[in-house]
Design an enzyme around this catalytic site. Structure first.
Site, PDB file in Angstrom:
ATOM      1  N   GLY A  55     -72.509   0.727  94.552  1.00  0.00           N
ATOM      2  CA  GLY A  55     -71.823  -0.915  94.575  1.00  0.00           C
ATOM      3  C   GLY A  55     -71.066  -0.855  96.378  1.00  0.00           C
ATOM      4  N   CYS A  82     -72.670   7.261  93.089  1.00  0.00           N
ATOM      5  CA  CYS A  82     -72.101   7.009  93.872  1.00  0.00           C
ATOM      6  C   CYS A  82     -70.385   5.859  93.385  1.00  0.00           C
ATOM      7  CB  CYS A  82     -73.099   6.478  95.255  1.00  0.00           C
ATOM      8  SG  CYS A  82     -72.098   5.831  96.715  1.00  0.00           S
ATOM      9  N   TYR A  83     -70.423   5.219  94.054  1.00  0.00           N
ATOM     10  CA  TYR A  83     -69.259   4.573  93.701  1.00  0.00           C
ATOM     11  C   TYR A  83     -69.117   4.085  92.125  1.00  0.00           C
ATOM     12  CZ  TYR A  83     -66.001   0.546  92.615  1.00  0.00           C
ATOM     13  OH  TYR A  83     -65.146  -0.163  92.314  1.00  0.00           O
ATOM     14  N   HIS A 180     -77.835   9.784  95.925  1.00  0.00           N
ATOM     15  CA  HIS A 180     -78.333   8.583  95.046  1.00  0.00           C
ATOM     16  C   HIS A 180     -79.786   9.135  94.342  1.00  0.00           C
ATOM     17  CE1 HIS A 180     -76.041   5.296  95.652  1.00  0.00           C
ATOM     18  NE2 HIS A 180     -75.638   5.251  96.670  1.00  0.00           N
ATOM     19  N   GLU A 182     -81.850   7.708  92.821  1.00  0.00           N
ATOM     20  CA  GLU A 182     -82.805   6.067  92.038  1.00  0.00           C
ATOM     21  C   GLU A 182     -83.774   6.384  93.462  1.00  0.00           C
ATOM     22  OE1 GLU A 182     -79.308   3.972  93.344  1.00  0.00           O
ATOM     23  OE2 GLU A 182     -79.720   6.483  93.025  1.00  0.00           O
ATOM     24  N   ASP A 238     -98.532 -12.960  87.528  1.00  0.00           N
ATOM     25  CA  ASP A 238     -97.202 -13.250  86.609  1.00  0.00           C
ATOM     26  C   ASP A 238     -98.033 -14.644  85.525  1.00  0.00           C
ATOM     27  OD1 ASP A 238     -95.692 -11.965  88.292  1.00  0.00           O
ATOM     28  OD2 ASP A 238     -94.992 -13.301  89.474  1.00  0.00           O
ATOM     29  N   LYS A 380     -92.195  -6.031  88.447  1.00  0.00           N
ATOM     30  CA  LYS A 380     -93.952  -6.566  88.636  1.00  0.00           C
ATOM     31  C   LYS A 380     -95.044  -5.404  88.723  1.00  0.00           C
ATOM     32  CE  LYS A 380     -96.251  -9.851  91.008  1.00  0.00           C
ATOM     33  NZ  LYS A 380     -96.621 -11.356  91.056  1.00  0.00           N
TER      34      LYS A 380
END
Length: 525
Positions: A55, A82-83, A180, A182, A238, A380
């Site tokens: 964050g 991280c945060y 990070h 991710e 979608d 998606k």
């Protein structure tokens, strides 16, 4: 319900990537903003583990976000990123300080000797070979850093700017990383997150799209009962997946309305009708409103006015067709999980309404209908997997993004006519055909042709021509937020240009757009 992981969002730009990595590991997860998370809500969600995101705030500032203090006494495995690592340390008696040595971008993580020599940390299993090089690449983005560990924690790894770049309290199954995992710039990050959900949180990894499909069909049946559902079918990924899923769930209780604006690409209108009416035997109303839409846009060149008129006209036509079939109790929408996440600000007050462009212009309220949103838990790429699970053809579920106003915003700076739409449609079809023949379609995020408001002099045969110029656009991207042009070789560009000029009457010049986003946008309007 499958095993779950809870992601507490502190406002990181890449929190959604955490969720995607966890789901790629076969584990269902949800993102909840920190200001909606309580000990009671965690118990109700019943996660097998919790991840605290990064964050933009500083733990050292008064009033900065915190996890519920009681979370750390629930016995759940927790990973702070991280945060998330910083607030966990601060809340458990450690110390965080600003300044010192900031790290942004690539960094080298050095594992402590007992870790790389023995492999004594499940979080890093499989990321390196015990006894091998003790340094691995990671991606950092922090100014503050942990300067003192809480009781019971040990250091797993360090970096130049973070003496506690990875930490662990093995007895309580609490872990923190300053980097990070991710993002793709941390090569072993996907494995690290998989290790957390499997080895540490004990998740089996049994969340599959087949299981999701069965679960969602049951939910739709329970919600709809004997009611009738109407679905606006655009031919996009979608709405197509929503229609196929609902039809499998409730059969003839579903009616799809396909409003043909006349702004589709070559063959797409016919494909929608063929797939849903002929192949799936879904009740489909096909309204050809192309003449109406073209008349509404006569003489207009301003892109925002075009978008607004197309949107308002679509709603009017859809509502008219819905009433003609006797109305419905529910309106089906293709709301996706990123839309749900974006409707809630992590720092502001919670919003209960999905942003307006996903709410079909207020149609549910106007027509007194309730919403059915079977895709609201999916990203998606997961929607595409579900589409294949439902039997939709690959060329439909793998289609590049296509704007709602369609080709109407790819004829910039000039009034729309049937003639220039037809010229653009032919050029676009040739371009996409060559991309597919070259085996490049799936490497490209989006590709299309634009008919420019420019006439140029050319020589065709022995005659002078004065025709349109056409621009080709192709970009690579992961989420559409940033993009770069696709590096075609010049032989490919030359081949496409030659076909367009020879086969499309009305175009005598072809250019290739090499603008990135930013500063440009992907679409021209």
């Amino acid at each position: 319900m499958s095993e779950r992981v809870l992601i507490v969002d502190f406002g990181s730009q890449v929190t959604q990537l955490i969720a995607r990595r966890v789901r790629e590991a076969g584990v269902y997860c949800e993102i909840h903003p920190f200001n909606r998370v309580t000990v009671e809500s965690i118990r109700a969600f019943d996660p097998k583990g919790v991840i605290l995101s990064g964050g933009p705030a500083s733990v050292t500032e008064a009033g900065s976000p915190r996890a519920p203090q009681g979370l750390f006494d629930m016995g759940l495995p927790i990973l702070g990123i991280c945060y998330g690592q910083q607030t966990m340390c601060e809340q458990l008696g450690g110390k965080v300080e600003p300044g010192h040595h900031r790290e942004f971008g690539r960094a080298r993580l050095r594992l402590k000797e007992q870790i790389y020599a023995t492999g004594d940390c499940d979080l890093f299993a499989g990321i390196y070979e015990p006894g091998s090089e003790p340094e691995i690449d990671v991606w950092m983005s922090h100014g503050d850093r942990v300067t003192e560990l809480p009781p019971g924690f040990r250091t797993i790894a360090t970096s130049v700017g973070a003496p506690f770049a990875a930490i662990a309290n093995d007895d309580r199954r609490l872990y923190g990383v300053q980097f990070h995992p991710e993002v793709v710039h941390t090569p072993g990050g996907k494995q690290l997150l998989s290790n957390f959900v499997h080895k540490i949180a004990g998740c089996a990894g049994d969340w599959t799209m087949k299981a999701f499909k069965a679960q969602e069909i049951a939910k739709v049946r329970a919600q709809v009962g004997k009611g009738r559902v109407i679905c606006g079918l655009s031919g996009g990924v979608d709405s197509s997946v929503v229609a196929a899923l609902l039809h499998e769930a409730i059969g003839d209780q579903l009616t799809c309305v396909f409003v043909d604006t006349g702004f589709m690409r070559t063959g797409e209108s016919e494909q929608v009708v063929s797939v849903f009416r002929d192949r799936f035997n879904i009740k489909l109303v096909h309204k050809d409103a192309s003449a109406l839409f073209l008349s509404k846009l006569a003489g207009l060149t301003d892109p925002e006015k075009k978008r607004k008129i197309i949107g308002a006209t679509f709603i009017d036509v859809f509502e008219e067709e819905a009433r003609a079939v006797g109305g419905a109790d529910f309106l089906a929408q293709g709301t996706l999980y990123p839309d749900v996440i974006e409707s809630v600000s992590f720092t502001g007050g919670p919003s209960v309404t999905i942003k307006s462009h996903h709410n079909v212009g207020g149609l549910p309220e106007r027509m007194n209908m309730k919403l059915v949103e079977p895709l609201r838990e999916l990203f998606k790429d997961e929607v595409r997997v579900l589409g294949r699970e439902l039997g939709l053809p690959d060329d439909m579920v793998g289609r590049h993004p296509f704007p709602g106003p369609g080709l109407a915003i790819r004829v910039p700076g000039q009034p729309l006519t049937q003639e220039n739409l037809d010229i653009l449609r032919k050029a676009d079809a040739i371009y996409l055909d060559e991309i597919r023949k070259a085996g490049l379609y799936d490497q490209i995020w989006q590709a299309f042709a634009v008919l420019l408001p420019v006439r140029t002099v050319g020589v065709m045969g022995d005659s002078r021509s004065y025709d349109y110029a056409c621009a080709l656009r192709a970009v690579t991207s992961t989420d559409g937020m940033t993009a770069d042009f696709f590096p075609f070789d010049m032989a490919f560009i030359g081949r496409v240009a030659n076909r367009i000029i020879n086969e499309v009457k009305g175009i005598n010049r072809v250019t290739y757009d090499i603008t990135s986003k930013p500063p440009g946008t992907i679409e021209w309007e």
